[in-house]
Write a protein that holds these residues in place. Structure first.
Motif, PDB file in Angstrom:
ATOM      1  N   ALA A 160      -2.296  50.359  58.831  1.00  0.00           N
ATOM      2  CA  ALA A 160      -3.264  50.500  59.923  1.00  0.00           C
ATOM      3  C   ALA A 160      -2.620  50.944  61.231  1.00  0.00           C
ATOM      4  O   ALA A 160      -3.227  51.686  62.012  1.00  0.00           O
ATOM      5  N   TYR A 161      -1.389  50.491  61.476  1.00  0.00           N
ATOM      6  CA  TYR A 161      -0.752  50.780  62.767  1.00  0.00           C
ATOM      7  C   TYR A 161       0.438  51.737  62.650  1.00  0.00           C
ATOM      8  O   TYR A 161       1.216  51.891  63.592  1.00  0.00           O
ATOM      9  N   SER A 162       0.559  52.387  61.513  1.00  0.00           N
ATOM     10  CA  SER A 162       1.703  53.271  61.291  1.00  0.00           C
ATOM     11  C   SER A 162       1.670  54.530  62.146  1.00  0.00           C
ATOM     12  O   SER A 162       2.682  55.222  62.258  1.00  0.00           O
ATOM     13  N   ALA A 163       0.544  54.836  62.755  1.00  0.00           N
ATOM     14  CA  ALA A 163       0.457  56.050  63.570  1.00  0.00           C
ATOM     15  C   ALA A 163       0.729  55.786  65.052  1.00  0.00           C
ATOM     16  O   ALA A 163       0.670  56.718  65.855  1.00  0.00           O
ATOM     17  N   ASP A 164       1.038  54.537  65.399  1.00  0.00           N
ATOM     18  CA  ASP A 164       1.365  54.230  66.793  1.00  0.00           C
ATOM     19  C   ASP A 164       2.713  54.881  67.109  1.00  0.00           C
ATOM     20  O   ASP A 164       3.741  54.473  66.558  1.00  0.00           O
ATOM     21  N   PRO A 165       2.744  55.887  67.993  1.00  0.00           N
ATOM     22  CA  PRO A 165       3.979  56.647  68.198  1.00  0.00           C
ATOM     23  C   PRO A 165       4.989  55.999  69.133  1.00  0.00           C
ATOM     24  O   PRO A 165       6.098  56.495  69.278  1.00  0.00           O
ATOM     25  N   ARG A 166       4.617  54.894  69.750  1.00  0.00           N
ATOM     26  CA  ARG A 166       5.523  54.279  70.726  1.00  0.00           C
ATOM     27  C   ARG A 166       6.782  53.760  70.031  1.00  0.00           C
ATOM     28  O   ARG A 166       6.708  53.131  68.980  1.00  0.00           O
ATOM     29  N   ASN A 167       7.897  54.038  70.627  1.00  0.00           N
ATOM     30  CA  ASN A 167       9.195  53.819  70.004  1.00  0.00           C
ATOM     31  C   ASN A 167       9.373  52.416  69.436  1.00  0.00           C
ATOM     32  O   ASN A 167       9.771  52.242  68.286  1.00  0.00           O
ATOM     33  N   PHE A 168       9.064  51.401  70.247  1.00  0.00           N
ATOM     34  CA  PHE A 168       9.347  50.049  69.812  1.00  0.00           C
ATOM     35  C   PHE A 168       8.335  49.531  68.797  1.00  0.00           C
ATOM     36  O   PHE A 168       8.612  48.564  68.099  1.00  0.00           O
ATOM     37  N   VAL A 169       7.187  50.187  68.716  1.00  0.00           N
ATOM     38  CA  VAL A 169       6.220  49.824  67.683  1.00  0.00           C
ATOM     39  C   VAL A 169       6.579  50.490  66.363  1.00  0.00           C
ATOM     40  O   VAL A 169       6.683  49.838  65.321  1.00  0.00           O
ATOM     41  N   ARG A 170       6.777  51.805  66.394  1.00  0.00           N
ATOM     42  CA  ARG A 170       7.030  52.511  65.131  1.00  0.00           C
ATOM     43  C   ARG A 170       8.284  51.992  64.437  1.00  0.00           C
ATOM     44  O   ARG A 170       8.323  51.882  63.199  1.00  0.00           O
ATOM     45  N   LYS A 171       9.300  51.640  65.219  1.00  0.00           N
ATOM     46  CA  LYS A 171      10.518  51.102  64.611  1.00  0.00           C
ATOM     47  C   LYS A 171      10.268  49.735  63.978  1.00  0.00           C
ATOM     48  O   LYS A 171      10.833  49.414  62.925  1.00  0.00           O
ATOM     49  N   ALA A 172       9.407  48.936  64.614  1.00  0.00           N
ATOM     50  CA  ALA A 172       9.103  47.618  64.062  1.00  0.00           C
ATOM     51  C   ALA A 172       8.225  47.720  62.824  1.00  0.00           C
ATOM     52  O   ALA A 172       8.388  46.951  61.866  1.00  0.00           O
ATOM     53  N   VAL A 173       7.282  48.660  62.815  1.00  0.00           N
ATOM     54  CA  VAL A 173       6.448  48.871  61.627  1.00  0.00           C
ATOM     55  C   VAL A 173       7.333  49.299  60.451  1.00  0.00           C
ATOM     56  O   VAL A 173       7.198  48.790  59.330  1.00  0.00           O
ATOM     57  N   ASN A 174       8.237  50.204  60.719  1.00  0.00           N
ATOM     58  CA  ASN A 174       9.185  50.653  59.699  1.00  0.00           C
ATOM     59  C   ASN A 174      10.054  49.501  59.204  1.00  0.00           C
ATOM     60  O   ASN A 174      10.265  49.331  57.995  1.00  0.00           O
ATOM     61  N   TRP A 175      10.515  48.691  60.137  1.00  0.00           N
ATOM     62  CA  TRP A 175      11.362  47.529  59.832  1.00  0.00           C
ATOM     63  C   TRP A 175      10.603  46.546  58.938  1.00  0.00           C
ATOM     64  O   TRP A 175      11.146  46.021  57.962  1.00  0.00           O
ATOM     65  N   ALA A 176       9.337  46.321  59.266  1.00  0.00           N
ATOM     66  CA  ALA A 176       8.523  45.398  58.466  1.00  0.00           C
ATOM     67  C   ALA A 176       8.369  45.902  57.034  1.00  0.00           C
ATOM     68  O   ALA A 176       8.514  45.140  56.072  1.00  0.00           O
ATOM     69  N   THR A 206       3.563  58.335  61.198  1.00  0.00           N
ATOM     70  CA  THR A 206       3.325  57.698  59.904  1.00  0.00           C
ATOM     71  C   THR A 206       4.245  58.299  58.845  1.00  0.00           C
ATOM     72  O   THR A 206       4.834  57.571  58.027  1.00  0.00           O
ATOM     73  N   ARG A 207       4.389  59.609  58.879  1.00  0.00           N
ATOM     74  CA  ARG A 207       5.230  60.303  57.900  1.00  0.00           C
ATOM     75  C   ARG A 207       6.690  59.872  58.039  1.00  0.00           C
ATOM     76  O   ARG A 207       7.374  59.643  57.035  1.00  0.00           O
ATOM     77  N   TRP A 208       7.166  59.746  59.264  1.00  0.00           N
ATOM     78  CA  TRP A 208       8.550  59.310  59.484  1.00  0.00           C
ATOM     79  C   TRP A 208       8.766  57.906  58.949  1.00  0.00           C
ATOM     80  O   TRP A 208       9.765  57.625  58.267  1.00  0.00           O
ATOM     81  N   ILE A 209       7.828  57.005  59.235  1.00  0.00           N
ATOM     82  CA  ILE A 209       7.946  55.624  58.753  1.00  0.00           C
ATOM     83  C   ILE A 209       8.038  55.607  57.229  1.00  0.00           C
ATOM     84  O   ILE A 209       8.889  54.930  56.645  1.00  0.00           O
ATOM     85  N   GLY A 210       7.146  56.365  56.578  1.00  0.00           N
ATOM     86  CA  GLY A 210       7.131  56.384  55.118  1.00  0.00           C
ATOM     87  C   GLY A 210       8.388  56.958  54.517  1.00  0.00           C
ATOM     88  O   GLY A 210       8.975  56.383  53.581  1.00  0.00           O
ATOM     89  N   LYS A 211       8.830  58.090  55.052  1.00  0.00           N
ATOM     90  CA  LYS A 211      10.017  58.739  54.493  1.00  0.00           C
ATOM     91  C   LYS A 211      11.271  57.893  54.699  1.00  0.00           C
ATOM     92  O   LYS A 211      12.111  57.776  53.799  1.00  0.00           O
ATOM     93  N   ASP A 212      11.395  57.316  55.887  1.00  0.00           N
ATOM     94  CA  ASP A 212      12.581  56.505  56.170  1.00  0.00           C
ATOM     95  C   ASP A 212      12.613  55.261  55.294  1.00  0.00           C
ATOM     96  O   ASP A 212      13.661  54.906  54.738  1.00  0.00           O
ATOM     97  N   ALA A 213      11.458  54.608  55.156  1.00  0.00           N
ATOM     98  CA  ALA A 213      11.393  53.411  54.310  1.00  0.00           C
ATOM     99  C   ALA A 213      11.661  53.769  52.853  1.00  0.00           C
ATOM    100  O   ALA A 213      12.410  53.070  52.153  1.00  0.00           O
ATOM    101  N   ALA A 214      11.073  54.869  52.376  1.00  0.00           N
ATOM    102  CA  ALA A 214      11.277  55.276  50.986  1.00  0.00           C
ATOM    103  C   ALA A 214      12.740  55.563  50.708  1.00  0.00           C
ATOM    104  O   ALA A 214      13.272  55.213  49.638  1.00  0.00           O
TER     105      ALA A 214
END
Length: 227
Positions: A160-176, A206-214
């Motif tokens: 739901a929040y993977s598209a939040d582009p703010r640096n400290f949010v996107r990194k935390a979503v990825n971390w989670a 969102t794409r960055w979060i997914g690719k990095d996590a994968a």
């Protein structure tokens, strides 16, 4: 001399003696808010916390000082069993630096304030939203005996929040997401599946979060450990 009997004023006075302008400059380079910082490394603050011991009422006073290290000391000496959701909400109102958020999230997880995850995720403030995902990451890593279903129930928030582009949010979503996937085999499969979905998104964050996590969740060392 710091002891368990030291009050908030005495602890702050002691912290002031450890001030380092050189360290303050170094912290700023890592994105740490330093306008009310003394430049004391976290391990040194933790050493003070070990001497001062837990004291919840004193921790509340330390937080109100608005000094970075005093607030860290508050987080390290607060008593999880006494920490209420309202305490956490009040502290969250002051969040302005990722490292404070991450230390607070660990405390909130230990205090089992899980009801705040949904609430904080829905909050538009960058550092409050980061808190939600730092809590998810912390719970996935530290709560070994927690049913996997509890951890996996937070997965929809990641999407739901993977598209939040703010640096400290996107990194935390990825971390989670990565933390859930690394928890065990049962969590790995759904986390990797979600990472694959996010990696195909038209949204670049969102794409960055997914690719990095994968990429991390398909690493040979991780797969060997999970097996």
């Amino acid at each position: 001399m710091i002891t368990s009997a030291s009050d908030a004023a005495e602890l702050i006075a002691y912290l002031e003696t450890l001030r380092s302008e050189e360290n303050i400059a170094g912290m700023a380079r890592f994105g740490i808010v330093t306008n009310r910082a003394l430049g004391i490394p976290n391990p040194d603050v933790k050493a003070v916390a070990r001497q001062a011991k837990k004291d919840h009422a004193r921790a509340m006073q330390l937080w109100r000082s608005d000094i970075r290290e005093a607030r860290l000391l508050a987080l390290f000496t607060a008593e999880p069993k006494q920490l209420t959701a309202d305490n956490a909400r009040n502290w969250a109102d002051d969040f302005d630096s990722w490292e404070i958020v991450d230390c607070a999230a660990d405390l909130f997880v230990e205090a089992r304030l899980d009801e705040l995850v949904l609430e904080f995720a829905a909050d538009e403030r960058e550092f409050v939203r980061r808190t939600a995902f730092a809590m998810i990451a912390g719970a996935a890593v530290h709560r070994k005996k927690e049913p996997d279903a509890t951890i996996l129930a937070w997965m929809p928030l990641i999407e739901a929040y993977s598209a939040d582009p703010r640096n400290f949010v996107r990194k935390a979503v990825n971390w989670a997401l990565r933390s859930i996937g690394k928890r065990n085999l049962a969590c790995h499969a759904p986390a990797l599946a979600l990472a694959g979905v996010l990696a195909e998104s038209p949204d670049k964050t969102t794409r960055w979060i997914g690719k990095d996590a994968a990429r991390e969740l398909t690493g040979e060392k991780l797969l060997a450990r999970l097996r």
